[in-house]
Design a protein around this motif. Structure first.
Motif, PDB file in Angstrom:
ATOM      1  N   MET A  52       0.813  -1.206   0.000  1.00  0.00           N
ATOM      2  CA  MET A  52       0.000   0.000   0.000  1.00  0.00           C
ATOM      3  C   MET A  52       0.857   1.272   0.000  1.00  0.00           C
ATOM      4  N   PHE A  53       2.135   1.140   0.343  1.00  0.00           N
ATOM      5  CA  PHE A  53       3.078   2.267   0.282  1.00  0.00           C
ATOM      6  C   PHE A  53       4.434   1.669  -0.089  1.00  0.00           C
ATOM      7  N   PRO A  54       4.551   1.248  -1.349  1.00  0.00           N
ATOM      8  CA  PRO A  54       5.695   0.425  -1.744  1.00  0.00           C
ATOM      9  C   PRO A  54       7.007   1.209  -1.758  1.00  0.00           C
ATOM     10  N   PRO A  55       8.123   0.515  -1.584  1.00  0.00           N
ATOM     11  CA  PRO A  55       9.445   1.163  -1.653  1.00  0.00           C
ATOM     12  C   PRO A  55       9.797   1.477  -3.102  1.00  0.00           C
ATOM     13  N   GLU A  56       9.096   2.458  -3.662  1.00  0.00           N
ATOM     14  CA  GLU A  56       9.256   2.858  -5.056  1.00  0.00           C
ATOM     15  C   GLU A  56       9.196   4.381  -5.148  1.00  0.00           C
ATOM     16  N   CYS A  57       9.503   4.899  -6.327  1.00  0.00           N
ATOM     17  CA  CYS A  57       9.501   6.353  -6.532  1.00  0.00           C
ATOM     18  C   CYS A  57       8.122   6.963  -6.323  1.00  0.00           C
ATOM     19  N   SER A  58       7.060   6.174  -6.535  1.00  0.00           N
ATOM     20  CA  SER A  58       5.710   6.704  -6.332  1.00  0.00           C
ATOM     21  C   SER A  58       5.498   7.137  -4.891  1.00  0.00           C
ATOM     22  N   SER A  59       6.178   6.499  -3.959  1.00  0.00           N
ATOM     23  CA  SER A  59       6.045   6.875  -2.553  1.00  0.00           C
ATOM     24  C   SER A  59       6.875   8.113  -2.218  1.00  0.00           C
ATOM     25  N   LEU A  64       9.899  16.542  -5.741  1.00  0.00           N
ATOM     26  CA  LEU A  64      10.730  16.674  -4.540  1.00  0.00           C
ATOM     27  C   LEU A  64      12.213  16.503  -4.865  1.00  0.00           C
ATOM     28  N   LEU A  65      12.526  15.521  -5.698  1.00  0.00           N
ATOM     29  CA  LEU A  65      13.913  15.239  -6.080  1.00  0.00           C
ATOM     30  C   LEU A  65      14.045  15.279  -7.598  1.00  0.00           C
ATOM     31  N   HIS A  66      15.264  15.544  -8.087  1.00  0.00           N
ATOM     32  CA  HIS A  66      15.522  15.512  -9.522  1.00  0.00           C
ATOM     33  C   HIS A  66      15.491  14.070 -10.022  1.00  0.00           C
ATOM     34  N   GLN A  67      15.265  13.933 -11.326  1.00  0.00           N
ATOM     35  CA  GLN A  67      15.174  12.592 -11.905  1.00  0.00           C
ATOM     36  C   GLN A  67      16.450  11.789 -11.697  1.00  0.00           C
ATOM     37  N   ASN A  68      17.606  12.443 -11.822  1.00  0.00           N
ATOM     38  CA  ASN A  68      18.860  11.700 -11.633  1.00  0.00           C
ATOM     39  C   ASN A  68      19.019  11.238 -10.191  1.00  0.00           C
ATOM     40  N   GLU A  69      18.442  12.005  -9.230  1.00  0.00           N
ATOM     41  CA  GLU A  69      18.487  11.586  -7.829  1.00  0.00           C
ATOM     42  C   GLU A  69      17.528  10.421  -7.587  1.00  0.00           C
ATOM     43  N   LEU A  70      16.338  10.484  -8.204  1.00  0.00           N
ATOM     44  CA  LEU A  70      15.380   9.382  -8.060  1.00  0.00           C
ATOM     45  C   LEU A  70      15.973   8.079  -8.563  1.00  0.00           C
ATOM     46  N   ALA A  71      16.761   8.172  -9.633  1.00  0.00           N
ATOM     47  CA  ALA A  71      17.370   6.959 -10.202  1.00  0.00           C
ATOM     48  C   ALA A  71      18.424   6.361  -9.277  1.00  0.00           C
ATOM     49  N   ARG A  72      18.959   7.171  -8.381  1.00  0.00           N
ATOM     50  CA  ARG A  72      20.017   6.686  -7.479  1.00  0.00           C
ATOM     51  C   ARG A  72      19.474   6.185  -6.148  1.00  0.00           C
ATOM     52  N   ILE A  73      18.166   6.317  -5.935  1.00  0.00           N
ATOM     53  CA  ILE A  73      17.601   5.908  -4.644  1.00  0.00           C
ATOM     54  C   ILE A  73      17.652   4.399  -4.483  1.00  0.00           C
ATOM     55  N   VAL A  74      18.097   3.978  -3.332  1.00  0.00           N
ATOM     56  CA  VAL A  74      18.054   2.565  -2.940  1.00  0.00           C
ATOM     57  C   VAL A  74      17.271   2.487  -1.635  1.00  0.00           C
ATOM     58  N   ILE A 154       3.762   0.196   8.237  1.00  0.00           N
ATOM     59  CA  ILE A 154       4.775   0.421   7.203  1.00  0.00           C
ATOM     60  C   ILE A 154       5.797  -0.708   7.227  1.00  0.00           C
ATOM     61  N   ASP A 155       6.535  -0.863   6.123  1.00  0.00           N
ATOM     62  CA  ASP A 155       7.746  -1.678   6.179  1.00  0.00           C
ATOM     63  C   ASP A 155       8.906  -0.754   6.556  1.00  0.00           C
ATOM     64  N   ASP A 156      10.069  -1.339   6.818  1.00  0.00           N
ATOM     65  CA  ASP A 156      11.187  -0.512   7.289  1.00  0.00           C
ATOM     66  C   ASP A 156      12.202  -0.215   6.194  1.00  0.00           C
ATOM     67  N   LYS A 157      11.784  -0.336   4.935  1.00  0.00           N
ATOM     68  CA  LYS A 157      12.661   0.052   3.823  1.00  0.00           C
ATOM     69  C   LYS A 157      12.651   1.575   3.702  1.00  0.00           C
ATOM     70  N   LEU A 158      13.816   2.190   3.868  1.00  0.00           N
ATOM     71  CA  LEU A 158      13.927   3.650   3.872  1.00  0.00           C
ATOM     72  C   LEU A 158      14.716   4.118   2.654  1.00  0.00           C
ATOM     73  N   PRO A 159      14.350   5.281   2.087  1.00  0.00           N
ATOM     74  CA  PRO A 159      15.040   5.763   0.882  1.00  0.00           C
ATOM     75  C   PRO A 159      16.420   6.329   1.215  1.00  0.00           C
ATOM     76  N   THR A 160      17.432   5.846   0.509  1.00  0.00           N
ATOM     77  CA  THR A 160      18.808   6.305   0.720  1.00  0.00           C
ATOM     78  C   THR A 160      19.464   6.630  -0.620  1.00  0.00           C
ATOM     79  N   ILE A 161      20.468   7.489  -0.573  1.00  0.00           N
ATOM     80  CA  ILE A 161      21.357   7.745  -1.709  1.00  0.00           C
ATOM     81  C   ILE A 161      22.777   7.618  -1.185  1.00  0.00           C
TER      82      ILE A 161
END
Length: 685
Positions: A52-59, A64-74, A154-161
């Motif tokens: 329901m709130f997946p660890p993806e760019c949609s969340s 908020l972030l540039h496209q090149n930053e979104l591509a680097r998110i883990v 929530i799950d505990d997957k957090l966005p990092t760069i």
């Protein structure tokens, strides 16, 4: 396939009566049950991933972030990021976190205030969660959202760069409660981006479910410091904001950040050179950056107080927290907010008890969205609430606080479009006391006893009044008519009070007298026989021709086949798909009567009923129904704000028949149906 929204609304009302959505029994956000999901993950030995709130760019959300930053998110779990992750390390403190790339200082400042209230804090942040015992990658938090508490999973997957958290992070690298709490609130808002920009009051309310008061500091009451002092010693949360500057979050030479939110974390009074000084302690959610004026960490003013006060108050660290005088506070900040579950802090006397009442309601275009008092013809159609105020011990004090809050109907916080809202309060004269149902338009020609100062494009409008004991009608409204939105009306009164909606949540039906040119049965039978089959019955197609050729006026589009099928189903006593002579005569009388009512109440002579004319048509038909029922009818049978004759007749027939169904199957309180009975009834009616 989920059940219809009307069914869900009924379930929600039942759940509320059973205590669901309360502090002790929060509702399950998006219907996710933490205990069941946690147990399922443990039994099957896998880590939870929240669909329901997946660890993806949609969340993350847009913009908020540039496209090149979104591509680097883990998206990483804390167990991958650090060796020994902890949910809470040494308790929950305002010094645990720092604001990240997200402009949610309003949310983090509110967390700073939250950390001082243990009972509220433990409810929002369940303390038993852990990365060690029974770990399954799943966590949960609780927030108050528009009238009810919700438990958010929530799950505990957090966005990092590059292995670093993008948003809020901890001063201690292996502590994660703040980052997980931010993710849970982002889920409630729809995405991280939807948390960008907001007001302290919004988060304070979502942490307490209490009443909220805003003070404009350039108009501060003389006793504001006393109010803040009492609030600090009660279960209240406080925050404040600075005026917007030339650029967002610009740092002034005195260290104050423009357009920024702060938590209020302390109120005290010290003696400086034998003179009392009132001080306010504030916290910057950046975790650094402080006031540089009088009473700041390095101010010489601290040398003028006793060593005891200096030890108790002063902490020389760049941790974002600092003291300033009440005078400098009012000059540097534009507004301050107090949110509490009780209004006791408003009174110096501790024996004053406040009574809290609230109602959820809805403005619907054409039926209950009448606009403000400028719109004299429609204002009365707004929801009306009756309140009775008893005698108060101190009649000179303000004794009634009224709050009107717009509810969010969307998951995306930034898609919510607030209307300009306000309310008016009218005194009920003796001749209107005891009246059942809504007060008519002429009642509201009088001047209101009190009202909100203005109509604001805001989440909440709140005013504090002093009213004499008696009965009053509160009318919440949008400024313009025909603006659809949900709302919560709350009242805090100093004495025991009663608040109820004037629109009764039930209906009564008095069958109107037939008015038909074919006033003798012989003429009706002769007409019927012209369209019957060999068994002297009509099916839906034959009924369609009969009605369209004999009952309608030239400007009508005619009854559709599906409408006629519905009529047959409603009137078909033998369940054959046909109407016999007796059944047809019953139907004809009703259709002819409702047609006459339709044209009589079509004041605008358009050939359609506006939704405001629908209310008059229902009254003419002998039916008393609630606003909520009228709103449903308008949504189900109206089109672009109007009802055709065919829609009106279908509506009235269904309303009458469904009322009869309840009357026949009810035990006087409700209906019990077995599954096959329910399916038979719902599929052929």
């Amino acid at each position: 396939m989920p059940p219809p929204g009307v069914c869900l609304n009924i379930l929600n009302e039942r759940h509320e009566k059973e205590g669901r959505g309360s502090v002790s029994n929060p509702d399950k956000f998006l219907d996710q049950d933490f205990k069941k999901l946690h147990q399922y993950c443990l039994m099957n030995e896998f880590r939870f991933i929240d669909g329901m709130f997946p660890p993806e760019c949609s969340s993350i959300g847009d913009g908020l972030l540039h496209q090149n930053e979104l591509a680097r998110i883990v998206w990483q779990r804390p167990r991958i990021m650090v060796k020994d992750p902890r949910f809470i390390l040494g308790g929950v403190s305002r010094f645990d976190f720092r604001q990240g790339r997200l402009g949610n200082c309003w949310f983090l400042a509110s967390i700073g205030a939250l950390t001082f209230q243990d009972d509220i804090k433990k409810h929002i942040i369940p303390q038993e969660q852990s990365f060690q015992k029974d770990y399954a990658g799943i966590f949960h938090f609780r927030f108050w959202r528009f009238g009810k508490w919700v438990d958010v999973v929530i799950d505990d997957k957090l966005p990092t760069i590059d292995g670093r958290l993008i948003f809020v992070d901890s001063q201690t690298p292996n502590e994660f409660w703040a980052a997980l709490m931010e993710k849970a609130y982002a889920k409630v808002c729809g995405s991280y981006a939807n948390m960008n920009a907001g007001s302290v009051s919004e988060a304070l309310m979502d942490f307490t479910g209490g009443i909220h008061m805003t003070f404009k500091l350039n108009e501060a009451p003389t006793d504001l410091w006393d109010i803040m002092f009492r609030a600090a010693r009660s279960k209240s949360l406080m925050g404040c904001g600075t005026p917007a500057g030339v650029s967002q979050e610009n740092i002034l030479p005195n260290g104050i950040v423009e357009g920024h939110a702060y938590a209020i974390t302390g109120i005290t009074q010290v003696m400086s050179n034998n003179c009392p000084v009132r001080l306010i302690r504030l916290f910057n959610p950046w975790g650094q950056g402080e006031w540089k004026g009088d009473w700041s960490d390095k101010s010489s003013k601290w040398q003028t107080v006793s060593p005891e006060d200096r030890t108790a108050c002063l902490s020389i660290r760049d941790d974002g927290e600092f003291w300033m005088s009440m005078e400098d506070f009012c000059k540097s900040y534009s507004d301050m907010d107090i949110c509490s579950t009780s209004l006791g802090f408003l009174n110096a006397s501790t024996d004053c008890q406040w009574t809290y009442k609230f109602h959820g309601g809805r403005w619907v275009t054409g039926t209950t969205a009448g606009g403000c008092l400028n719109h004299t013809g429609s204002f009365w159609t707004n929801p009306q609430y009756h309140i009775k105020l008893e005698e108060c011990a101190n009649d000179n004090d303000k004794n009634l606080l009224v709050s009107l809050m717009q509810k969010s109907d969307k998951r995306n916080r930034h898609l919510d479009s607030n209307f300009n809202i306000g309310f008016s309060i009218f005194s009920v004269p003796p001749e209107y006391k005891g009246r059942v149902g809504k007060f008519p338009a002429e009642f509201f020609m009088r001047k209101p006893e009190a009202s909100s100062k203005s109509f604001l494009n805001a989440r909440e409008v709140m005013e504090f009044f002093r009213l004499d004991p008696g009965e009053y009608i509160i009318v919440p409204s949008t400024f313009n008519p025909n603006e659809t939105a949900s709302f919560i009306l709350s009242t805090f009164s100093k004495t025991d009070s009663h608040l109820d909606e004037k629109s009764i949540d039930s209906w009564t039906i008095t069958k109107p007298s037939p008015t038909d040119k074919l006033n003798d049965n012989n003429s009706k039978v002769t007409l019927f026989q012209k369209y019957t089959d060999q068994y002297e019955e009509v099916d839906a197609e034959q009924l369609q021709r009969l009605l369209n050729e004999n009952l309608l006026q030239g400007n009508s589009s005619g009854f559709g086949l599906d409408t006629c099928r519905s009529m047959v189903a409603l009137m078909d006593l033998s369940v054959t798909g046909h109407l016999n002579r007796h059944e047809f005569l019953r139907l004809w009388d009703r259709v002819a009567t409702y047609r006459e009512i339709f044209y009589r109440t079509d004041i605008s002579r358009t050939g359609d009923l506006s939704l405001s004319e629908l209310r008059n048509a229902m009254i003419a038909a002998g039916m008393q129904i609630s606003d909520s029922m009228l709103n449903l009818m308008a949504l189900r049978y109206g089109s672009k704000g109007n009802l055709t004759l065919e829609s009106f007749v279908s509506l009235m027939l269904r309303l009458e028949c469904m009322s009869k169904v309840f009357e026949k199957l009810s035990d006087g309180k409700g209906i019990y149906l077995q599954a096959h009975e329910w399916m038979h009834l719902s599929m052929y009616s």
